[in-house]
Design a protein around this motif. Structure first.
Motif, short mmCIF file in Angstrom:
data_model
loop_
_atom_site.label_atom_id
_atom_site.label_comp_id
_atom_site.label_asym_id
_atom_site.label_seq_id
_atom_site.Cartn_x
_atom_site.Cartn_y
_atom_site.Cartn_z
N LYS A 1 0.84 -1.20 0.00
CA LYS A 1 0.00 0.00 0.00
C LYS A 1 0.87 1.25 0.00
N ILE A 2 1.97 1.21 0.74
CA ILE A 2 2.87 2.36 0.80
C ILE A 2 3.60 2.53 -0.52
N ILE A 3 4.04 1.44 -1.14
CA ILE A 3 4.70 1.54 -2.46
C ILE A 3 3.75 2.13 -3.48
N ASP A 4 2.51 1.63 -3.53
CA ASP A 4 1.53 2.17 -4.47
C ASP A 4 1.28 3.65 -4.22
N ALA A 5 1.15 4.02 -2.95
CA ALA A 5 0.88 5.42 -2.61
C ALA A 5 2.07 6.31 -2.96
N ALA A 6 3.30 5.79 -2.79
CA ALA A 6 4.49 6.57 -3.14
C ALA A 6 4.55 6.83 -4.64
N MET A 7 4.21 5.84 -5.44
CA MET A 7 4.18 6.03 -6.89
C MET A 7 3.14 7.08 -7.27
N LYS A 8 1.99 7.03 -6.62
CA LYS A 8 0.93 8.00 -6.90
C LYS A 8 1.34 9.40 -6.46
N SER A 9 1.95 9.51 -5.30
CA SER A 9 2.39 10.81 -4.80
C SER A 9 3.42 11.44 -5.74
N ALA A 10 4.39 10.64 -6.18
CA ALA A 10 5.41 11.17 -7.08
C ALA A 10 4.82 11.59 -8.41
N SER A 11 3.83 10.85 -8.90
CA SER A 11 3.21 11.16 -10.18
C SER A 11 2.36 12.42 -10.10
N GLU A 12 1.65 12.58 -8.97
CA GLU A 12 0.71 13.69 -8.85
C GLU A 12 1.27 14.88 -8.07
N GLY A 13 2.43 14.69 -7.45
CA GLY A 13 3.07 15.79 -6.71
C GLY A 13 2.29 16.25 -5.50
N ARG A 14 1.70 15.30 -4.77
CA ARG A 14 0.91 15.70 -3.60
C ARG A 14 1.00 14.65 -2.49
N ILE A 15 0.58 15.07 -1.30
CA ILE A 15 0.52 14.17 -0.15
C ILE A 15 -0.64 13.20 -0.34
N ILE A 16 -0.38 11.92 -0.04
CA ILE A 16 -1.40 10.87 -0.18
C ILE A 16 -1.76 10.35 1.21
N SER A 17 -3.06 10.32 1.49
CA SER A 17 -3.54 9.78 2.76
C SER A 17 -3.54 8.26 2.71
N LEU A 18 -3.14 7.64 3.82
CA LEU A 18 -3.11 6.18 3.93
C LEU A 18 -4.15 5.65 4.90
N SER A 19 -5.00 6.49 5.40
CA SER A 19 -5.96 6.07 6.42
C SER A 19 -6.98 5.11 5.83
#
Length: 352
Positions: A334-352
Protein backbone atom coordinates in the motif's frame (compact mmCIF):
# COMPACT_ATOMS: atom_id res chain seq x y z
CA UNK A 1 13.18 -34.20 12.96
CA UNK A 2 10.30 -33.70 10.54
CA UNK A 3 11.59 -33.06 7.01
CA UNK A 4 9.94 -30.34 4.91
CA UNK A 5 10.40 -30.59 1.15
CA UNK A 6 10.89 -27.29 -0.67
CA UNK A 7 11.12 -26.31 -4.33
CA UNK A 8 12.83 -23.25 -5.82
CA UNK A 9 11.14 -21.59 -8.77
CA UNK A 10 14.48 -20.25 -10.03
CA UNK A 11 18.19 -20.78 -9.52
CA UNK A 12 19.57 -17.34 -10.26
CA UNK A 13 21.30 -15.07 -7.76
CA UNK A 14 18.41 -15.21 -5.30
CA UNK A 15 18.21 -18.99 -5.33
CA UNK A 16 21.97 -19.55 -5.19
CA UNK A 17 22.66 -16.97 -2.46
CA UNK A 18 19.62 -16.43 -0.27
CA UNK A 19 17.70 -19.70 -0.32
CA UNK A 20 19.52 -22.86 -1.40
CA UNK A 21 22.43 -22.59 1.10
CA UNK A 22 20.06 -22.22 4.04
CA UNK A 23 17.75 -25.00 2.89
CA UNK A 24 20.77 -27.30 2.56
CA UNK A 25 22.26 -26.51 5.97
CA UNK A 26 18.99 -26.53 7.93
CA UNK A 27 18.34 -30.16 9.00
CA UNK A 28 14.57 -29.71 8.81
CA UNK A 29 14.46 -28.85 5.11
CA UNK A 30 15.22 -30.72 1.91
CA UNK A 31 15.47 -28.81 -1.37
CA UNK A 32 13.94 -31.56 -3.46
CA UNK A 33 13.12 -29.56 -6.59
CA UNK A 34 14.48 -26.58 -8.51
CA UNK A 35 13.57 -24.91 -11.79
CA UNK A 36 16.41 -24.34 -14.26
CA UNK A 37 15.12 -23.63 -17.73
CA UNK A 38 18.23 -24.73 -19.63
CA UNK A 39 21.18 -25.27 -17.26
CA UNK A 40 22.05 -27.81 -14.56
CA UNK A 41 23.99 -25.51 -12.22
CA UNK A 42 22.31 -26.86 -9.07
CA UNK A 43 23.61 -30.41 -9.55
CA UNK A 44 27.13 -29.76 -8.29
CA UNK A 45 26.13 -28.53 -4.83
CA UNK A 46 22.69 -30.14 -4.58
CA UNK A 47 22.97 -33.55 -6.31
CA UNK A 48 19.81 -34.93 -4.69
CA UNK A 49 17.63 -32.18 -6.14
CA UNK A 50 15.43 -32.86 -9.16
CA UNK A 51 15.66 -30.24 -11.92
CA UNK A 52 12.51 -29.16 -13.72
CA UNK A 53 12.41 -26.97 -16.81
CA UNK A 54 9.39 -24.90 -15.81
CA UNK A 55 7.50 -23.85 -12.70
CA UNK A 56 4.41 -25.58 -14.09
CA UNK A 57 6.29 -28.86 -14.43
CA UNK A 58 7.71 -28.65 -10.91
CA UNK A 59 4.32 -27.94 -9.35
CA UNK A 60 2.70 -30.77 -11.33
CA UNK A 61 5.24 -33.51 -10.68
CA UNK A 62 7.13 -32.78 -7.45
CA UNK A 63 5.93 -33.60 -3.95
CA UNK A 64 7.11 -30.34 -2.36
CA UNK A 65 5.16 -28.75 0.48
CA UNK A 66 6.55 -25.23 0.02
CA UNK A 67 7.41 -23.36 -3.18
CA UNK A 68 9.85 -20.45 -3.10
CA UNK A 69 8.74 -17.89 -5.69
CA UNK A 70 12.07 -16.18 -6.35
CA UNK A 71 11.52 -15.23 -9.98
CA UNK A 72 11.41 -11.61 -11.31
CA UNK A 73 8.75 -9.58 -9.52
CA UNK A 74 6.62 -9.27 -12.66
CA UNK A 75 6.00 -13.04 -12.45
CA UNK A 76 5.40 -13.29 -8.69
CA UNK A 77 1.63 -13.09 -8.92
CA UNK A 78 1.34 -15.69 -11.70
CA UNK A 79 3.62 -18.26 -10.09
CA UNK A 80 2.45 -17.66 -6.52
CA UNK A 81 -1.17 -18.14 -7.59
CA UNK A 82 -0.21 -21.25 -9.55
CA UNK A 83 1.55 -22.71 -6.50
CA UNK A 84 -1.35 -21.98 -4.16
CA UNK A 85 -3.81 -23.57 -6.58
CA UNK A 86 -1.52 -26.63 -6.64
CA UNK A 87 -1.84 -26.88 -2.85
CA UNK A 88 1.60 -25.52 -1.96
CA UNK A 89 2.35 -22.94 0.70
CA UNK A 90 4.68 -20.27 -0.59
CA UNK A 91 7.63 -18.08 0.27
CA UNK A 92 7.70 -15.06 -2.05
CA UNK A 93 10.81 -12.96 -2.62
CA UNK A 94 10.40 -9.27 -1.96
CA UNK A 95 8.82 -7.19 -3.33
CA UNK A 96 5.69 -9.24 -2.73
CA UNK A 97 4.00 -8.27 -6.04
CA UNK A 98 3.94 -5.31 -8.43
CA UNK A 99 0.92 -3.72 -6.71
CA UNK A 100 -1.36 -4.08 -3.74
CA UNK A 101 -4.32 -5.61 -5.63
CA UNK A 102 -2.21 -8.62 -6.62
CA UNK A 103 -0.94 -9.03 -3.05
CA UNK A 104 -4.47 -8.91 -1.62
CA UNK A 105 -5.73 -11.50 -4.10
CA UNK A 106 -2.94 -13.92 -3.17
CA UNK A 107 -3.62 -13.47 0.54
CA UNK A 108 -7.33 -14.22 0.00
CA UNK A 109 -6.52 -17.33 -2.04
CA UNK A 110 -4.08 -18.64 0.58
CA UNK A 111 -6.67 -18.17 3.32
CA UNK A 112 -9.31 -19.98 1.27
CA UNK A 113 -6.98 -22.94 0.79
CA UNK A 114 -5.61 -22.90 4.36
CA UNK A 115 -2.05 -22.37 3.09
CA UNK A 116 0.54 -19.82 4.15
CA UNK A 117 2.31 -16.99 2.35
CA UNK A 118 5.50 -15.57 3.80
CA UNK A 119 7.40 -12.75 2.09
CA UNK A 120 11.17 -13.08 2.28
CA UNK A 121 11.95 -9.87 4.19
CA UNK A 122 15.47 -11.01 5.02
CA UNK A 123 16.67 -7.55 6.09
CA UNK A 124 14.73 -8.03 9.33
CA UNK A 125 17.62 -10.35 10.19
CA UNK A 126 20.42 -7.88 9.40
CA UNK A 127 22.73 -6.99 12.27
CA UNK A 128 22.19 -3.25 11.81
CA UNK A 129 18.39 -3.47 11.87
CA UNK A 130 18.47 -5.72 14.94
CA UNK A 131 20.72 -3.17 16.66
CA UNK A 132 18.24 -0.36 15.92
CA UNK A 133 15.46 -2.48 17.43
CA UNK A 134 17.61 -3.08 20.51
CA UNK A 135 18.38 0.63 21.01
CA UNK A 136 14.74 1.62 20.60
CA UNK A 137 13.66 -1.03 23.11
CA UNK A 138 16.11 0.39 25.67
CA UNK A 139 14.20 3.72 25.46
CA UNK A 140 17.20 5.98 26.11
CA UNK A 141 16.25 8.35 23.29
CA UNK A 142 12.98 9.57 24.80
CA UNK A 143 10.10 10.34 22.45
CA UNK A 144 11.20 9.68 18.87
CA UNK A 145 10.74 12.75 16.68
CA UNK A 146 12.68 12.21 13.46
CA UNK A 147 14.04 9.14 11.66
CA UNK A 148 15.92 8.64 8.42
CA UNK A 149 16.56 5.21 6.91
CA UNK A 150 18.74 4.96 3.80
CA UNK A 151 19.91 2.26 1.43
CA UNK A 152 22.41 3.78 -1.01
CA UNK A 153 24.60 2.30 -3.71
CA UNK A 154 27.06 3.50 -6.32
CA UNK A 155 25.82 1.84 -9.50
CA UNK A 156 25.83 4.51 -12.15
CA UNK A 157 25.91 2.13 -15.15
CA UNK A 158 22.94 0.04 -16.34
CA UNK A 159 22.90 -3.55 -15.13
CA UNK A 160 21.14 -4.91 -18.20
CA UNK A 161 18.41 -6.53 -16.08
CA UNK A 162 15.23 -5.55 -17.87
CA UNK A 163 12.89 -6.65 -15.06
CA UNK A 164 14.67 -4.17 -12.77
CA UNK A 165 15.51 -1.29 -15.12
CA UNK A 166 12.95 -1.18 -17.93
CA UNK A 167 10.60 1.74 -17.10
CA UNK A 168 7.85 0.12 -19.16
CA UNK A 169 7.67 -2.89 -16.83
CA UNK A 170 5.47 -2.43 -13.78
CA UNK A 171 7.40 -3.27 -10.61
CA UNK A 172 10.81 -2.33 -11.97
CA UNK A 173 13.03 0.22 -10.23
CA UNK A 174 14.54 0.95 -6.84
CA UNK A 175 11.26 1.73 -5.11
CA UNK A 176 10.07 -1.85 -5.47
CA UNK A 177 13.56 -3.31 -5.01
CA UNK A 178 15.23 -1.46 -2.13
CA UNK A 179 12.11 0.41 -1.07
CA UNK A 180 10.53 -2.92 -0.13
CA UNK A 181 13.23 -3.24 2.56
CA UNK A 182 13.14 0.32 3.88
CA UNK A 183 9.36 0.48 4.02
CA UNK A 184 9.24 -2.86 5.82
CA UNK A 185 11.78 -1.66 8.38
CA UNK A 186 9.92 1.59 9.02
CA UNK A 187 6.62 -0.23 9.53
CA UNK A 188 8.24 -2.84 11.76
CA UNK A 189 9.81 -0.18 13.96
CA UNK A 190 7.08 2.47 14.05
CA UNK A 191 3.87 1.06 12.61
CA UNK A 192 1.76 2.15 9.64
CA UNK A 193 1.86 5.89 8.80
CA UNK A 194 -1.09 8.21 8.29
CA UNK A 195 0.07 9.76 5.01
CA UNK A 196 3.12 10.24 2.80
CA UNK A 197 4.81 12.40 0.21
CA UNK A 198 7.27 10.91 -2.28
CA UNK A 199 9.80 11.90 -4.92
CA UNK A 200 10.56 8.98 -7.25
CA UNK A 201 12.50 9.25 -10.51
CA UNK A 202 15.50 8.01 -12.52
CA UNK A 203 18.81 9.80 -12.11
CA UNK A 204 20.12 7.85 -15.13
CA UNK A 205 17.37 9.28 -17.32
CA UNK A 206 13.92 8.47 -18.66
CA UNK A 207 15.13 5.33 -20.46
CA UNK A 208 15.53 3.63 -17.09
CA UNK A 209 13.23 2.75 -14.20
CA UNK A 210 13.46 4.80 -11.02
CA UNK A 211 16.83 4.62 -9.27
CA UNK A 212 16.17 7.34 -6.68
CA UNK A 213 13.40 7.77 -4.17
CA UNK A 214 12.67 9.82 -1.10
CA UNK A 215 9.54 9.10 0.89
CA UNK A 216 8.37 11.22 3.80
CA UNK A 217 6.08 9.29 6.16
CA UNK A 218 3.77 11.26 8.46
CA UNK A 219 2.85 9.75 11.83
CA UNK A 220 0.82 10.88 14.79
CA UNK A 221 2.50 12.94 17.53
CA UNK A 222 4.54 14.82 14.91
CA UNK A 223 6.87 11.93 14.10
CA UNK A 224 8.46 12.13 10.64
CA UNK A 225 10.29 9.27 8.94
CA UNK A 226 12.29 9.75 5.74
CA UNK A 227 13.18 6.78 3.54
CA UNK A 228 15.81 7.44 0.89
CA UNK A 229 17.84 5.60 -1.72
CA UNK A 230 20.20 6.66 -4.49
CA UNK A 231 22.54 4.83 -6.87
CA UNK A 232 24.84 7.87 -7.07
CA UNK A 233 26.20 7.68 -3.54
CA UNK A 234 29.94 6.98 -3.63
CA UNK A 235 30.49 7.87 0.03
CA UNK A 236 28.47 5.93 2.59
CA UNK A 237 25.94 7.63 4.86
CA UNK A 238 24.65 6.37 8.17
CA UNK A 239 21.86 3.98 7.22
CA UNK A 240 19.74 4.82 10.27
CA UNK A 241 19.54 8.20 12.00
CA UNK A 242 17.14 8.35 14.91
CA UNK A 243 16.53 11.53 16.89
CA UNK A 244 14.44 11.75 20.05
CA UNK A 245 13.68 14.12 22.90
CA UNK A 246 16.64 12.77 24.93
CA UNK A 247 19.20 11.88 22.31
CA UNK A 248 20.23 10.42 18.97
CA UNK A 249 21.40 7.11 17.56
CA UNK A 250 23.35 6.69 14.31
CA UNK A 251 23.83 3.22 12.83
CA UNK A 252 25.86 2.10 9.80
CA UNK A 253 24.54 -0.46 7.34
CA UNK A 254 27.10 -3.02 8.46
CA UNK A 255 25.53 -6.41 7.79
CA UNK A 256 27.74 -8.40 5.45
CA UNK A 257 25.77 -11.64 5.02
CA UNK A 258 24.99 -11.03 1.34
CA UNK A 259 28.62 -10.33 0.46
CA UNK A 260 29.85 -13.36 2.40
CA UNK A 261 27.27 -15.62 0.74
CA UNK A 262 28.20 -14.33 -2.72
CA UNK A 263 31.85 -15.05 -1.88
CA UNK A 264 30.96 -18.66 -1.06
CA UNK A 265 30.50 -18.69 2.72
CA UNK A 266 28.37 -21.54 4.06
CA UNK A 267 25.77 -20.59 6.68
CA UNK A 268 25.76 -22.63 9.87
CA UNK A 269 22.60 -23.98 11.47
CA UNK A 270 22.18 -23.14 15.15
CA UNK A 271 24.87 -20.46 15.46
CA UNK A 272 26.06 -17.19 13.96
CA UNK A 273 28.33 -17.74 10.99
CA UNK A 274 29.42 -14.29 9.78
CA UNK A 275 32.73 -12.60 10.56
CA UNK A 276 32.70 -10.36 13.67
CA UNK A 277 33.06 -6.58 13.41
CA UNK A 278 36.53 -5.09 13.70
CA UNK A 279 35.28 -1.76 15.02
CA UNK A 280 32.08 -0.09 16.31
CA UNK A 281 29.32 0.57 13.80
CA UNK A 282 27.08 2.97 15.73
CA UNK A 283 26.97 6.07 17.94
CA UNK A 284 24.55 6.51 20.83
CA UNK A 285 24.39 10.03 22.31
CA UNK A 286 21.78 10.71 24.99
CA UNK A 287 20.96 12.38 28.29
CA UNK A 288 20.89 9.91 31.17
CA UNK A 289 18.63 10.06 34.24
CA UNK A 290 20.97 12.64 35.79
CA UNK A 291 20.71 14.84 32.67
CA UNK A 292 24.34 14.06 31.90
CA UNK A 293 25.43 13.41 28.31
CA UNK A 294 26.57 9.89 27.51
CA UNK A 295 28.22 9.25 24.14
CA UNK A 296 28.80 5.57 23.45
CA UNK A 297 30.29 3.83 20.43
CA UNK A 298 28.15 0.75 19.86
CA UNK A 299 28.78 -2.57 18.13
CA UNK A 300 25.93 -4.63 16.71
CA UNK A 301 25.69 -8.37 17.17
CA UNK A 302 25.62 -10.72 14.20
CA UNK A 303 22.49 -11.15 12.17
CA UNK A 304 21.51 -14.48 10.64
CA UNK A 305 19.20 -15.20 7.70
CA UNK A 306 19.01 -18.79 8.93
CA UNK A 307 16.65 -17.48 11.61
CA UNK A 308 14.11 -16.73 8.88
CA UNK A 309 14.05 -20.35 7.76
CA UNK A 310 14.07 -21.53 11.36
CA UNK A 311 10.91 -19.48 11.93
CA UNK A 312 9.35 -20.97 8.78
CA UNK A 313 10.16 -24.46 10.05
CA UNK A 314 8.73 -23.76 13.50
CA UNK A 315 5.55 -22.44 11.92
CA UNK A 316 5.10 -25.59 9.81
CA UNK A 317 5.97 -28.10 12.53
CA UNK A 318 4.87 -26.40 15.75
CA UNK A 319 2.39 -23.75 14.61
CA UNK A 320 4.53 -20.85 15.81
CA UNK A 321 3.95 -17.37 14.28
CA UNK A 322 4.79 -17.08 10.59
CA UNK A 323 7.61 -14.65 9.76
CA UNK A 324 6.58 -11.70 7.54
CA UNK A 325 3.15 -13.13 6.58
CA UNK A 326 1.64 -11.94 3.32
CA UNK A 327 -1.30 -10.31 5.10
CA UNK A 328 1.17 -8.11 7.01
CA UNK A 329 3.33 -7.24 3.99
CA UNK A 330 0.25 -6.10 2.05
CA UNK A 331 0.64 -2.93 4.13
CA UNK A 332 4.06 -2.37 2.56
CA UNK A 333 2.55 -2.67 -0.90
CA UNK A 334 0.00 0.00 0.00
CA UNK A 335 2.87 2.36 0.80
CA UNK A 336 4.70 1.54 -2.46
CA UNK A 337 1.53 2.17 -4.47
CA UNK A 338 0.88 5.42 -2.61
CA UNK A 339 4.49 6.57 -3.14
CA UNK A 340 4.18 6.03 -6.89
CA UNK A 341 0.93 8.00 -6.90
CA UNK A 342 2.39 10.81 -4.80
CA UNK A 343 5.41 11.17 -7.08
CA UNK A 344 3.21 11.16 -10.18
CA UNK A 345 0.71 13.69 -8.85
CA UNK A 346 3.07 15.79 -6.71
CA UNK A 347 0.91 15.70 -3.60
CA UNK A 348 0.52 14.17 -0.15
CA UNK A 349 -1.40 10.87 -0.18
CA UNK A 350 -3.54 9.78 2.76
CA UNK A 351 -3.11 6.18 3.93
CA UNK A 352 -5.96 6.07 6.42
Amino acid sequence: MQLVKVGLCAFGMSGKVFHAPFLKEHPGFFMSAVVERSKNDSQEKYPGTTIYRSVEEMLQHSDIEVAVVNTPVQTHFEYAKMALEAGKSIIVEKPFTVDVSQAEELVRLAEEKNLFISVYQNRRFDRDFLQVQKILNEQNLGTIKEVEIRFDRFRTEPSGKQHKENPMQTGSGSLHDLGAHLIDQAVQLFGFPEKLFADVFSMKGNDFANDYFEILLYYRDNLRIRLKSSVFSKEAHYAYMIHGSKGSFLQERSDNQENELVAGSIPVYGENWTAPLNEPDGILNFLNDNSETERILTSSESGNYMNYYQAIYEHIVFGYPLPSPGKEVVQNMKIIDAAMKSASEGRIISLS
